[in-house]
Enzyme design. Structure first.
Site, short mmCIF file in Angstrom:
data_model
loop_
_atom_site.label_atom_id
_atom_site.label_comp_id
_atom_site.label_asym_id
_atom_site.label_seq_id
_atom_site.Cartn_x
_atom_site.Cartn_y
_atom_site.Cartn_z
CG ASP A 102 -2.33 0.50 0.89
OD1 ASP A 102 -2.42 1.66 0.46
OD2 ASP A 102 -3.32 -0.23 1.06
CB SER B 54 -9.44 0.28 -1.10
OG SER B 54 -8.59 0.26 -2.21
CG HIS C 265 -5.30 3.60 0.21
ND1 HIS C 265 -4.79 2.32 0.11
CD2 HIS C 265 -6.54 3.54 -0.30
CE1 HIS C 265 -5.69 1.52 -0.44
NE2 HIS C 265 -6.76 2.24 -0.70
#
Length: 766
Positions: A152, A544, A224
């Protein structure tokens, strides 16, 4: 293909990986030739005996094809990564002539240009039935010592979600590390929770040499990665919220599991070469679970060997690593799903039983709730209301800037918001036939109310009849227990998966809409009145967000059953999923006016953590079963070698993978024929429940399809005993409907277990 991030509604670049021995090569510009970056698949069995390892062989190969005028340093600098676990090969920078020379080198299999990738909580644990008093958490000891790896944007190590309070010592089997050097990150920032932190940017820099990375470390400046990591395995954090919305205690699905972060997604993009290197290292380090919220964006039909995530995840599966991957955010049409390789679990996104809203109160006491996550510390109390009809004239709006304007216009929400903000009115009520605007608008920097036509007319009538119409707007309301929930959200990628149509995808649904989790405090979460806002937590939507939920639940299963294969864990998740919402009606599809969803949308249903720990029976599969499937799909030896990193002669073929779901195609163009089409599926169940147990088949049929199972009863006499059955579907050559579906459940005679599988008959084609 490009790589994509699975966040909705706005996507960020993500990567996709491969699984054969490969290396990435970036073609550097020499005096006259332009270089590009390539990922090269090699046959490891072809390595000359003169070399002690593959890395030295690859370096020598690069040197042998390089321009003789270049220095030894330049030749070596062409090499980017050597891959040993995810694929067999390397990545490097090569000119076209060098690439052509490489193709003639011993051991060369194939090459592909390095592609960019696309990147796809407080209440979700409670919604999933996770409790400290009973169920999956105490039964699996909260996932203690299971290691979840994530590829990520990095991680913010100081977040409270990554505190190691209550954690035991790091498992001795762990081979990973925390990168000792990096911008504003050191190995001392890891602990008993965050046990691995590494970053990969060589591929990005080879493709974009002009870039200067200010935060060249595992530290997350995007948010994220911090969000997904805390969703999967974050520790408990009291008082978590997004500016007062969704307030509560935050925790990951496996709060005692360990986290290893592999940063390969950057603000400037993400490339396959870096993602492959990250997955390669994760496999070597010994992660138990891989959570991948990214993919290569597919522009055309492609084979599985072209899908680096599929290739890399095959290698992970062979090493016993369970791979959870996002289905993508390009729904709701058919064939929009990504990450559908049959050896990984593919996850769609659903809503939860929570609304984040505001309330408009009129002077006569009438109240209207509306969706919003407006973050400003702002309420409109007893302000004058004025009906403007159209809100296209900014100058007219400026005349009433101290009032709440009410707009009923054909303009888009974005145009109306822009006009109202430009006029600096106090607030606005937007009336539309679409009263549930997207998250993009509900988290707008402008204090807005969104209501439908019916409620809007009541507001207009009040304004016209009142001598002094006034309204009060309050934000930051959180309502839980709302119905119906879950629903599959409109953006969630839908099956079938074009590259492997005979395996039903997606596999599961999990919470993905407006999920609250930790965030990088240096990454802006919103803007109000031209001022950026920052927060330690953020609300995001996308597959996600759904994926780390399932990765965390898989960690609980792995802790409870450490000897289970990735296929066994997948089976436990799928056969215990539920297909009814909290109104006891079929889960609904938000993209189809809340009509019932099909398994093309939700797979087996919504993840059910507590039941998944004790499924009764499992559908197991090993690497050779997937190879038989590839052979049945008429993959060539070369294609299979790229995926599996080994040679196979395809003497054994079977399209009947031992999978916990069924899909059959009735899509002949000869629809006028009365000839029937028969599909037979053979499956084998392994008893992991009570040693002595009887199961009876329960079928829910489908219109126009004759469904039967043989035998109809199974009697297990011991644990780990395997018994087989055959499911038969008979129907017309072509269905009238796109999709019809039913189910097969094996029901334990004592009622302790119900082992369910969806059955789909479809006529849809890519």
């Amino acid at each position: 293909m490009a790589i994509e991030w699975h966040i909705s509604p706005m996507a960020t670049p993500i990567l996709k990986l491969g699984c054969s021995l490969i290396f990435t090569i970036s073609l550097l510009a020499s005096s006259s030739a332009q270089s590009d970056t390539y990922i090269i698949h090699m046959d490891r069995s072809a390595m000359p005996k003169a070399f002690s390892d593959h890395h030295s062989w690859f370096l020598a190969t690069i040197s042998s094809i390089s321009d003789t005028a270049e220095s030894t340093f330049t030749k070596t600098s062409k090499h980017i990564y050597t891959y040993t676990s995810s694929v067999h090969g390397f990545s490097a920078s090569l000119t076209q002539s060098e690439l052509e020379a490489l193709k003639k080198s011993p051991g060369y299999i194939s090459s592909a240009r390095d592609r960019q990738m696309k990147v796809h909580t407080t209440h979700t644990s409670e919604f999933l039935g996770l409790s400290s008093s009973s169920g999956a958490w105490p039964a699996a000891n909260y996932g203690e010592d299971i290691i979840i790896g994530l590829v990520d944007t990095g991680i913010w190590p100081e977040s409270e979600s990554f505190s190691d309070e209550g954690m035991t010592e790091v498992p001795s089997r762990w081979k990973g590390k925390c990168e000792p050097a990096g911008t504003k990150f050191s190995s001392s920032m890891c602990n008993k929770k965050l046990i691995g932190a590494q970053y990969y940017s060589k591929g990005l820099l080879a493709n974009k040499p002009e870039i200067k990375i200010p935060m060249n470390s595992t530290r997350d400046t995007d948010g994220h990665g911090t969000h997904t990591a805390s969703t999967a395995a974050g520790n408990y954090v009291n008082g978590a919220s997004f500016f007062g919305y969704a307030n509560g205690t935050s925790s990951g699905m496996a709060p005692r599991a360990r986290i290893a972060m592999y940063k390969a997604i950057w603000r400037y993009g993400a490339y396959e070469s870096d993602v492959l290197a990250a997955i390669d290292q994760a496999i070597q380090d010994g992660v138990d679970i891989l959570s991948l919220s990214l993919t290569v964006a597919v522009e055309d039909d492609f084979f599985l060997e072209d899908d680096s995530i599929a290739v890399a995840s095959f290698a992970a599966m062979e090493k016993g690593v369970f791979v959870a991957a996002s289905a993508g955010n390009d729904g709701p049409n058919y064939f929009t799903l990504v990450n559908g390789a049959p050896w990984m679990l593919t996850i769609g996104a659903g809503t939860i039983d929570r609304k984040l809203e505001g309330v408009l109160t009129l002077g006569n006491g009438s109240q209207f709730s509306f969706p919003t996550v407006y973050p400003g510390n702002y309420s409109l109390s007893h302000k004058p209301l004025v009906f403007m009809d159209g809100c296209g004239n900014v100058n007219e709006l400026k005349k009433v800037k101290n009032k709440i304007i009410v707009c009923k216009d054909n303009l888009t929400f974005s145009d109306q918001i822009e006009n109202a903000a430009s006029a600096r009115v106090s607030g606005a009520v937007f009336i539309s036939n679409y009263s549930s605007p997207s998250e993009f608008y509900t988290r707008s920097s402008f204090p807005a109310v969104y209501i439908g036509l019916q409620d809007g007319q009541r507001v207009i009538d009040y304004i016209k009849k009142s001598k002094d119409p006034r309204g009060t707007v309050e934000f930051r309301k959180t309502i839980t227990g709302t119905k119906p929930a879950p629903r599959v959200d409109d953006y969630s990628g839908r099956g079938p998966f074009a590259s492997c149509r005979n395996v039903l995808k997606p596999d599961l649904l999990a919470p993905g809409t407006l999920v609250l989790a930790s965030w990088s405090p240096v990454s802006s979460v919103a803007e109000v009145r031209s001022h950026s806002l920052f927060s330690k937590f953020n609300l995001l939507s996308g597959t996600s967000m759904a994926t780390p939920h399932v990765a965390g639940v898989a960690a609980l299963i792995k802790k409870a059953h450490p000897d289970w294969s990735p296929a066994a864990i997948r089976s436990a998740l799928m056969t215990t999923a539920y297909s009814l919402d909290n109104t006891l009606s079929p889960i609904k599809d938000a993209a189809a006016n809340d009509s019932p969803a099909t398994p093309i949308d939700i797979g087996s249903g919504h993840v059910n953590p507590t039941k998944s720990l004790d499924p009764g029976l499992i559908y197991d599969a090993a690497a050779e079963d997937y190879i038989k499937l590839l052979c049945a799909m008429n993959y060539t030896n070369k294609q299979i070698q790229i995926i599996t990193r080994s040679n196979h002669d395809c003497r054994k073929r079977s399209s009947d993978l031992n999978y916990p779901s069924f899909i059959a195609y009735f899509d002949s163009y000869d629809s006028g024929s009365k000839e029937k089409v028969v599909h037979r599926f053979q499956r084998t169940l392994t008893n992991v429940g009570d040693p002595t147990s009887n199961y009876t088949a329960k079928l829910i049929g489908m219109d126009g399809i004759k469904v039967s199972v043989e035998p109809q009863k199974m009697v297990f006499k011991k644990k780990l005993e395997k018994l087989s059955y055959t499911l038969t579907l008979e129907g017309p050559r072509s269905l009238k409907e796109d999709v019809v579906h039913g189910s097969l459940s094996w029901v334990h005679d004592g009622g302790k277990y119900v082992v369910s599988s969806p059955i789909v008959a479809t006529s849809v084609t890519p």
